[in-house]
Design a protein around this motif. Structure first.
Motif, PDB file in Angstrom:
ATOM      1  N   ALA A   1      33.171  39.347  45.414  1.00  0.00           N
ATOM      2  CA  ALA A   1      32.651  39.694  44.044  1.00  0.00           C
ATOM      3  C   ALA A   1      31.472  39.907  43.454  1.00  0.00           C
ATOM      4  CB  ALA A   1      33.253  38.360  43.775  1.00  0.00           C
ATOM      5  N   ARG A   2      30.527  39.667  43.952  1.00  0.00           N
ATOM      6  CA  ARG A   2      29.241  39.488  43.199  1.00  0.00           C
ATOM      7  C   ARG A   2      28.997  40.964  43.383  1.00  0.00           C
ATOM      8  NH1 ARG A   2      29.175  34.197  42.836  1.00  0.00           N
ATOM      9  NH2 ARG A   2      28.250  33.652  44.996  1.00  0.00           N
TER      10      ARG A   2
ATOM     11  N   HIS B   1      30.066  43.233  44.434  1.00  0.00           N
ATOM     12  CA  HIS B   1      31.593  44.496  43.794  1.00  0.00           C
ATOM     13  C   HIS B   1      30.691  44.713  42.129  1.00  0.00           C
ATOM     14  CE1 HIS B   1      34.579  47.239  42.711  1.00  0.00           C
ATOM     15  NE2 HIS B   1      34.518  46.417  41.950  1.00  0.00           N
ATOM     16  N   ILE B   2      30.837  43.667  41.775  1.00  0.00           N
ATOM     17  CA  ILE B   2      29.748  43.534  40.377  1.00  0.00           C
ATOM     18  C   ILE B   2      28.666  44.051  40.233  1.00  0.00           C
ATOM     19  CG2 ILE B   2      28.886  42.422  38.632  1.00  0.00           C
ATOM     20  CD1 ILE B   2      31.235  40.098  38.986  1.00  0.00           C
TER      21      ILE B   2
ATOM     22  N   VAL C   1      37.580  42.937  37.659  1.00  0.00           N
ATOM     23  CA  VAL C   1      37.069  43.005  39.485  1.00  0.00           C
ATOM     24  C   VAL C   1      38.390  42.917  39.658  1.00  0.00           C
ATOM     25  CG1 VAL C   1      36.047  42.381  40.880  1.00  0.00           C
ATOM     26  CG2 VAL C   1      34.129  42.681  38.596  1.00  0.00           C
TER      27      VAL C   1
ATOM     28  N   LEU D   1      40.559  39.490  40.480  1.00  0.00           N
ATOM     29  CA  LEU D   1      40.313  38.010  39.732  1.00  0.00           C
ATOM     30  C   LEU D   1      39.533  38.315  38.241  1.00  0.00           C
ATOM     31  CD1 LEU D   1      36.695  38.043  41.468  1.00  0.00           C
ATOM     32  CD2 LEU D   1      38.354  37.488  42.103  1.00  0.00           C
TER      33      LEU D   1
ATOM     34  N   ALA E   1      39.311  37.331  34.479  1.00  0.00           N
ATOM     35  CA  ALA E   1      38.806  37.809  33.493  1.00  0.00           C
ATOM     36  C   ALA E   1      37.324  36.373  33.509  1.00  0.00           C
ATOM     37  CB  ALA E   1      38.299  38.362  31.572  1.00  0.00           C
TER      38      ALA E   1
ATOM     39  N   THR F   1      37.168  33.778  36.194  1.00  0.00           N
ATOM     40  CA  THR F   1      36.688  33.815  37.082  1.00  0.00           C
ATOM     41  C   THR F   1      35.427  35.412  37.284  1.00  0.00           C
ATOM     42  OG1 THR F   1      37.980  33.717  38.145  1.00  0.00           O
ATOM     43  CG2 THR F   1      36.544  34.618  39.611  1.00  0.00           C
ATOM     44  N   VAL F   2      35.580  36.536  36.915  1.00  0.00           N
ATOM     45  CA  VAL F   2      34.728  37.341  37.306  1.00  0.00           C
ATOM     46  C   VAL F   2      33.798  36.848  35.789  1.00  0.00           C
ATOM     47  CG1 VAL F   2      34.235  40.128  36.291  1.00  0.00           C
ATOM     48  CG2 VAL F   2      36.129  39.055  37.001  1.00  0.00           C
ATOM     49  N   SER F   3      33.482  36.442  34.998  1.00  0.00           N
ATOM     50  CA  SER F   3      32.144  35.912  34.270  1.00  0.00           C
ATOM     51  C   SER F   3      31.462  35.248  34.245  1.00  0.00           C
ATOM     52  CB  SER F   3      33.045  35.404  32.960  1.00  0.00           C
ATOM     53  OG  SER F   3      32.019  35.096  32.067  1.00  0.00           O
TER      54      SER F   3
ATOM     55  N   HIS G   1      30.979  34.419  37.865  1.00  0.00           N
ATOM     56  CA  HIS G   1      29.931  35.372  39.062  1.00  0.00           C
ATOM     57  C   HIS G   1      28.761  36.031  38.029  1.00  0.00           C
ATOM     58  CE1 HIS G   1      32.516  34.797  42.339  1.00  0.00           C
ATOM     59  NE2 HIS G   1      33.576  35.448  41.587  1.00  0.00           N
ATOM     60  N   LEU G   2      29.245  36.758  36.964  1.00  0.00           N
ATOM     61  CA  LEU G   2      28.265  37.580  36.474  1.00  0.00           C
ATOM     62  C   LEU G   2      27.540  36.889  35.297  1.00  0.00           C
ATOM     63  CD1 LEU G   2      30.438  39.791  34.253  1.00  0.00           C
ATOM     64  CD2 LEU G   2      28.457  40.658  35.911  1.00  0.00           C
TER      65      LEU G   2
END
Length: 114
Positions: A26-27, A29-30, A48, A51, A53, A55-57, A59-60
């Protein structure tokens, strides 16, 4: 308890932290998605699939902590982008790491481990 990782050279710590940050698809991909945009993302969390929001947050935040992105990541107040200078430095450190490995390989004969 003392964390012995801080006894290693600073450049090895930076390299290992960067690699740890890249150790999740995921990271990766981001980072690729942010590179495509070439500008900052404002007011939204990069979608993403598959996932959520939240979970994406997370990873960010991990990518920010490691240095790959900069900015603010807080729901609707988000404004973040790649840190291109960090990426260039990370690439150089990674290249130097592999240059050292390849020079050692070229200079010494290794026995087959199998």
């Amino acid at each position: 308890m003392v964390n012995k990782k801080y006894e290693f050279p600073e450049h090895e710590l930076r390299l290992s932290e960067g690699l740890r940050a890249l150790a999740h698809p995921a990271r990766v991909h981001i980072i690729k998605e942010l590179a495509k945009r070439r500008d900052c993302v404002e007011g939204e969390i990069l979608p993403v699939p598959p996932l959520t929001a939240n979970t994406v947050s997370q990873h960010l935040l991990d990518l920010k902590k490691s240095g790959f992105i900069r900015g603010q990541i807080m729901g609707k107040k988000s404004a973040y982008c790649l840190d291109w200078e960090f990426l260039e430095n990370f690439e150089e450190e990674l290249r130097e790491f592999f240059d050292v490995l390849m020079s050692l390989k070229a200079n010494e004969q290794q026995e087959d481990c199998a």
